[in-house]
Design an enzyme around this catalytic site. Structure first.
Site, PDB file in Angstrom:
ATOM      1  CG  HIS A   1      37.703  15.507  12.737  1.00 22.13           C
ATOM      2  ND1 HIS A   1      39.046  15.675  12.959  1.00 22.13           N
ATOM      3  CD2 HIS A   1      37.300  14.583  13.638  1.00 22.13           C
ATOM      4  CE1 HIS A   1      39.428  14.879  13.938  1.00 22.13           C
ATOM      5  NE2 HIS A   1      38.386  14.208  14.369  1.00 22.13           N
TER       6      HIS A   1
ATOM      7  CD  GLU B   1      37.810  17.857  15.485  1.00 24.67           C
ATOM      8  OE1 GLU B   1      36.638  17.453  15.528  1.00 24.67           O
ATOM      9  OE2 GLU B   1      38.747  17.246  16.016  1.00 24.67           O
TER      10      GLU B   1
HETATM   11  C1  BG6 Z   1      38.141  14.108  17.728  1.00 23.15           C
HETATM   12  C2  BG6 Z   1      37.564  13.654  19.040  1.00 23.15           C
HETATM   13  O1  BG6 Z   1      37.254  15.003  17.126  1.00 23.15           O
HETATM   14  O2  BG6 Z   1      38.315  12.983  16.877  1.00 23.15           O
HETATM   15  C3  BG6 Z   1      38.464  12.603  19.658  1.00 23.15           C
HETATM   16  O3  BG6 Z   1      37.412  14.762  19.896  1.00 23.15           O
HETATM   17  C4  BG6 Z   1      38.687  11.458  18.677  1.00 23.15           C
HETATM   18  O4  BG6 Z   1      37.891  12.118  20.863  1.00 23.15           O
HETATM   19  C5  BG6 Z   1      39.209  12.024  17.370  1.00 23.15           C
HETATM   20  O5  BG6 Z   1      39.627  10.546  19.237  1.00 23.15           O
HETATM   21  C6  BG6 Z   1      39.438  10.965  16.284  1.00 23.15           C
HETATM   22  O6  BG6 Z   1      38.288  10.237  16.061  1.00 23.15           O
HETATM   23  P1  BG6 Z   1      38.280   9.054  15.022  1.00 23.15           P
HETATM   24  O7  BG6 Z   1      36.916   8.422  15.132  1.00 23.15           O
HETATM   25  O8  BG6 Z   1      38.510   9.654  13.660  1.00 23.15           O
HETATM   26  O9  BG6 Z   1      39.397   8.115  15.418  1.00 23.15           O
END
Ligand code: BG6
Length: 319
Positions: free
Chosen positions: A172, A276
């Site tokens: 991510h 990602e």
């Molecule tokens: C992204 C998702 O990968 O991560 C989003 O596609 C999400 O939908 C974002 O809001 C952040 O996620 P988190 O759990 O780290 O707040």
């Protein structure tokens, strides 16, 4: 864990304390580039070029306190991407404490003259209650001689009950950008994507490179092995090369969602973009004894380096 370049004198690999006393590993390349990896989450939180410029975004509001995942850098989403399944959003790997893997099975690739650290995650008794599968997740974070950052993941099914398991996955990565309105992503044109903002309905990307003027949260499918993020203002291009990861999530929360996140500054969405490398649409299934190996390699080059190649097809075709 450490190759022959690692000595106590030049400290190319150093284990130290980070924010809130959390253990972190600092990697230093001879050219001056660095990377930092927290054992909490197996989480890369910093990647700097030879000029000391930070290339990843980490929120100034990030808490750095378990069980909340670090906001920014490169969270590891495993064994579940997002909330598409029974587990907490993005799985649990990003909020477990990993260990340093002192004796990893050999890597086939040549890592001479590279600075790296090997991390290991195995499920605890409590993890097995929420996801009843034994696994060994080995993560190698490598800084290449030119300052490229490489993440290699090897995930093995170590179940002794003969059962396979399935998972989804993402690196991510939060890239640091000067101004999101000046950024474009090349390599995803004409591809199908699932729109997370519209119940994951399937759409086809039209036309030109992707630009940003509102919230974007999409899973691009069957993407090429190379994607470029062009930061016009910084005159910098990030190149993501990936192996074994067919999907690519593109996410920017924009202003409203930014305000709704406690660990994210109201205006910080202007200075970040997540692209990602992932395996989401088709979950990965491993039988006992099987191993899945994937890789993401990031480089940051001056945009002029790519001039004449900004046609996405040309960028993607070059090595
Ligand atoms: C992204 C998702 O990968 O991560 C989003 O596609 C999400 O939908 C974002 O809001 C952040 O996620 P988190 O759990 O780290 O707040």
């Amino acid at each position: 864990m450490i190759d022959e370049m690692s000595t106590t004198e030049n400290k190319s690999v150093e284990i130290t304390k980070g924010i809130n006393g959390l253990d972190k590993v600092v990697l230093r390349e001879i050219n001056g580039s660095t990377a930092e990896v927290y054992l909490y989450g197996g989480h890369v939180t910093s990647w700097k070029n030879e000029h000391g410029e930070e290339l990843l975004f980490v929120s100034s509001k990030s808490i750095f306190k378990p069980p909340k995942a670090i906001r920014g850098g490169i969270p590891i989403c495993f064994p579940q991407f997002s909330n598409m399944g029974p587990l907490e959003a993005h799985g649990f790997a990003r909020n477990r404490v990993w260990t340093i893997d002192t004796d990893p099975p050999p890597f086939p690739s040549n890592t001479t003259n590279r600075v790296f650290v090997d991390l290991l995650l195995k499920p605890t008794e409590d993890d097995l209650k929420i996801w009843p599968h034994s696994f060994e997740y080995r993560l190698r974070v490598t800084l290449g001689p030119g300052g490229d950052l490489m993440l290699t993941s090897r995930i093995r099914n170590t179940n002794t009950d003969g059962k396979p398991f399935s998972f989804t996955f993402a690196y991510h990565t939060y890239f640091s950008v000067s101004d999101i309105s000046e950024v474009r992503v090349e390599g995803l044109e004409t591809l199908d994507y699932l729109d997370n903002m519209k119940n994951r309905e399937r759409y086809t990307e039209q036309g030109d490179a992707i630009t940003f003027e509102s919230e974007v949260d999409r899973i691009y499918l069957s993407t090429p092995t190379k994607i470029a993020i062009l930061d016009h203002e910084k005159k910098r291009t990030f190149v993501i090369r990936k192996d074994g990861l067919p999907d690519a999530v593109v996410w920017n929360p924009w202003d409203k969602k930014a305000k709704a996140m406690a660990d994210f500054g109201d205006d910080e969405y202007k200075h970040m973009l997540c692209v990602e490398a992932a395996a989401i649409e088709k979950p990965v299934t491993l039988k006992p004894g099987e191993e899945w190996k994937v890789r993401q390699e990031l480089s940051a080059v001056p945009s002029s380096y790519c001039s004449g190649q900004l046609d996405p097809n040309k960028v993607l075709q070059s090595s």
